[in-house]
Design a protein around this motif. Sequence first.
Motif, PDB file in Angstrom:
ATOM      1  N   GLU A  44       3.273  10.662  -9.199  1.00 35.91           N
ATOM      2  CA  GLU A  44       2.414  11.145 -10.272  1.00 35.91           C
ATOM      3  C   GLU A  44       2.105  12.630 -10.118  1.00 35.91           C
ATOM      4  N   MET A  45       2.028  13.084  -8.896  1.00 32.18           N
ATOM      5  CA  MET A  45       1.718  14.480  -8.634  1.00 32.18           C
ATOM      6  C   MET A  45       2.899  15.412  -8.897  1.00 32.18           C
ATOM      7  N   VAL A  46       4.062  14.832  -9.140  1.00 35.38           N
ATOM      8  CA  VAL A  46       5.238  15.648  -9.444  1.00 35.38           C
ATOM      9  C   VAL A  46       5.004  16.474 -10.701  1.00 35.38           C
ATOM     10  N   LEU A  47       4.252  15.915 -11.664  1.00 33.04           N
ATOM     11  CA  LEU A  47       3.965  16.645 -12.891  1.00 33.04           C
ATOM     12  C   LEU A  47       3.214  17.934 -12.597  1.00 33.04           C
ATOM     13  N   THR A  48       2.231  17.849 -11.699  1.00 32.98           N
ATOM     14  CA  THR A  48       1.459  19.040 -11.334  1.00 32.98           C
ATOM     15  C   THR A  48       2.354  20.076 -10.672  1.00 32.98           C
ATOM     16  N   GLY A  52       0.820  -1.213   0.000  1.00 30.41           N
ATOM     17  CA  GLY A  52       0.000   0.000   0.000  1.00 30.41           C
ATOM     18  C   GLY A  52       0.846   1.251   0.000  1.00 30.41           C
ATOM     19  N   TYR A  53       1.910   1.244   0.801  1.00 34.09           N
ATOM     20  CA  TYR A  53       2.805   2.401   0.837  1.00 34.09           C
ATOM     21  C   TYR A  53       3.560   2.554  -0.493  1.00 34.09           C
ATOM     22  N   VAL A  54       3.903   1.442  -1.111  1.00 28.69           N
ATOM     23  CA  VAL A  54       4.562   1.505  -2.416  1.00 28.69           C
ATOM     24  C   VAL A  54       3.617   2.136  -3.443  1.00 28.69           C
ATOM     25  N   SER A  55       2.361   1.702  -3.425  1.00 26.95           N
ATOM     26  CA  SER A  55       1.368   2.270  -4.336  1.00 26.95           C
ATOM     27  C   SER A  55       1.157   3.759  -4.068  1.00 26.95           C
ATOM     28  N   LEU A  56       1.143   4.132  -2.788  1.00 28.14           N
ATOM     29  CA  LEU A  56       0.982   5.538  -2.425  1.00 28.14           C
ATOM     30  C   LEU A  56       2.166   6.363  -2.917  1.00 28.14           C
ATOM     31  N   ALA A  57       3.364   5.772  -2.870  1.00 28.12           N
ATOM     32  CA  ALA A  57       4.550   6.469  -3.373  1.00 28.12           C
ATOM     33  C   ALA A  57       4.423   6.744  -4.870  1.00 28.12           C
ATOM     34  N   PHE A  58       3.884   5.772  -5.604  1.00 27.57           N
ATOM     35  CA  PHE A  58       3.653   5.979  -7.036  1.00 27.57           C
ATOM     36  C   PHE A  58       2.657   7.113  -7.265  1.00 27.57           C
ATOM     37  N   VAL A  59       1.618   7.166  -6.444  1.00 25.94           N
ATOM     38  CA  VAL A  59       0.618   8.240  -6.569  1.00 25.94           C
ATOM     39  C   VAL A  59       1.272   9.593  -6.335  1.00 25.94           C
ATOM     40  N   ILE A  63       3.583   9.357 -17.561  1.00 30.69           N
ATOM     41  CA  ILE A  63       2.977   8.234 -18.273  1.00 30.69           C
ATOM     42  C   ILE A  63       3.560   6.911 -17.792  1.00 30.69           C
ATOM     43  N   PHE A  64       4.893   6.831 -17.698  1.00 31.32           N
ATOM     44  CA  PHE A  64       5.539   5.582 -17.299  1.00 31.32           C
ATOM     45  C   PHE A  64       5.213   5.231 -15.848  1.00 31.32           C
ATOM     46  N   ILE A  65       5.202   6.239 -14.982  1.00 30.33           N
ATOM     47  CA  ILE A  65       4.876   5.998 -13.572  1.00 30.33           C
ATOM     48  C   ILE A  65       3.417   5.557 -13.441  1.00 30.33           C
ATOM     49  N   GLY A  66       2.555   6.079 -14.315  1.00 29.60           N
ATOM     50  CA  GLY A  66       1.157   5.660 -14.296  1.00 29.60           C
ATOM     51  C   GLY A  66       1.003   4.177 -14.564  1.00 29.60           C
ATOM     52  N   VAL A  67       1.767   3.665 -15.522  1.00 29.73           N
ATOM     53  CA  VAL A  67       1.742   2.223 -15.800  1.00 29.73           C
ATOM     54  C   VAL A  67       2.330   1.453 -14.616  1.00 29.73           C
ATOM     55  N   GLY A  68       3.375   2.021 -14.001  1.00 27.81           N
ATOM     56  CA  GLY A  68       3.952   1.393 -12.807  1.00 27.81           C
ATOM     57  C   GLY A  68       2.957   1.350 -11.660  1.00 27.81           C
ATOM     58  N   PHE A  75      -9.202   2.604 -12.422  1.00 28.95           N
ATOM     59  CA  PHE A  75      -9.106   2.116 -13.797  1.00 28.95           C
ATOM     60  C   PHE A  75      -9.503   3.211 -14.781  1.00 28.95           C
ATOM     61  N   ALA A  76     -10.558   3.944 -14.460  1.00 30.08           N
ATOM     62  CA  ALA A  76     -11.031   5.023 -15.338  1.00 30.08           C
ATOM     63  C   ALA A  76      -9.988   6.132 -15.451  1.00 30.08           C
ATOM     64  N   VAL A  77      -9.320   6.458 -14.332  1.00 30.22           N
ATOM     65  CA  VAL A  77      -8.257   7.471 -14.346  1.00 30.22           C
ATOM     66  C   VAL A  77      -7.141   7.043 -15.288  1.00 30.22           C
ATOM     67  N   THR A  78      -6.720   5.789 -15.150  1.00 29.05           N
ATOM     68  CA  THR A  78      -5.613   5.273 -15.969  1.00 29.05           C
ATOM     69  C   THR A  78      -5.971   5.236 -17.446  1.00 29.05           C
ATOM     70  N   LEU A  79      -7.133   4.680 -17.753  1.00 31.13           N
ATOM     71  CA  LEU A  79      -7.526   4.508 -19.154  1.00 31.13           C
ATOM     72  C   LEU A  79      -7.845   5.838 -19.826  1.00 31.13           C
ATOM     73  N   SER A  80      -8.435   6.784 -19.087  1.00 28.09           N
ATOM     74  CA  SER A  80      -8.752   8.086 -19.683  1.00 28.09           C
ATOM     75  C   SER A  80      -7.480   8.804 -20.117  1.00 28.09           C
ATOM     76  N   ALA A  81      -6.438   8.679 -19.300  1.00 25.63           N
ATOM     77  CA  ALA A  81      -5.164   9.319 -19.648  1.00 25.63           C
ATOM     78  C   ALA A  81      -4.476   8.595 -20.791  1.00 25.63           C
ATOM     79  N   LEU A  82      -4.414   7.261 -20.703  1.00 29.76           N
ATOM     80  CA  LEU A  82      -3.674   6.478 -21.692  1.00 29.76           C
ATOM     81  C   LEU A  82      -4.325   6.559 -23.067  1.00 29.76           C
TER      82      LEU A  82
END
Length: 206
Positions: free
Chosen positions: A63-67, A53-60, A93-98, A124-131
Amino acid sequence: MKPKFSTLIILTFITALLLLPFAISGNYLPTLREQSFNLYQVFQGEIYKQVTGYVSLAFVLFEMVLTVRKRGRGWLMKITIPGSIIFWRSLHIFIGVGLVAATLIHTIGANGLNFNAIFLWVFFAVTLSALVGVVAETGVLESSRRYYGTPPAKNPEKEGKKRGFGISKGKLIAKMRDFWLPTHIILVAIFFVMLGFHIFIAYYYQ
């Protein structure tokens, strides 16, 4: 450098493979529970859930680094963040897939129940809408066509040709972005609200 269309197609294929276990988890999870119950307990255990869970949160958060990069001048005043917008967008984009991979590891493909099920589908909707948006936009951008439809004649009255019916590449990309980007942003906002509730519920029921 911004990922090419061919690279984005590969990432889309990888994302589809990562999402496949969620579609068939109803078949393999009962088998895993019956044949390897100890391993199943590890996957459902508190330590495994917290670490992944913490690993997934780190990815999230990554993702906010772009903002932060895009709004850095307004928010951070004199602090300069290295790297171009294109670099951070590509990394996004790459981190989103990760993040999809991290979510799969965290959930082992389980779709969840009630709130968690809805939360997962929003993700899933967040990921697919972007991709899908980025793939479509890049495909049009890399195309050699400048006009989609019947191009207008320079002097339709003199040349005896009908006026063109279609849209230029630039306008098409702008219209596509006007559709998928706001959709993605709204879904991201919903995702973050639900993420907060998800973290609260996870710690509340410990």
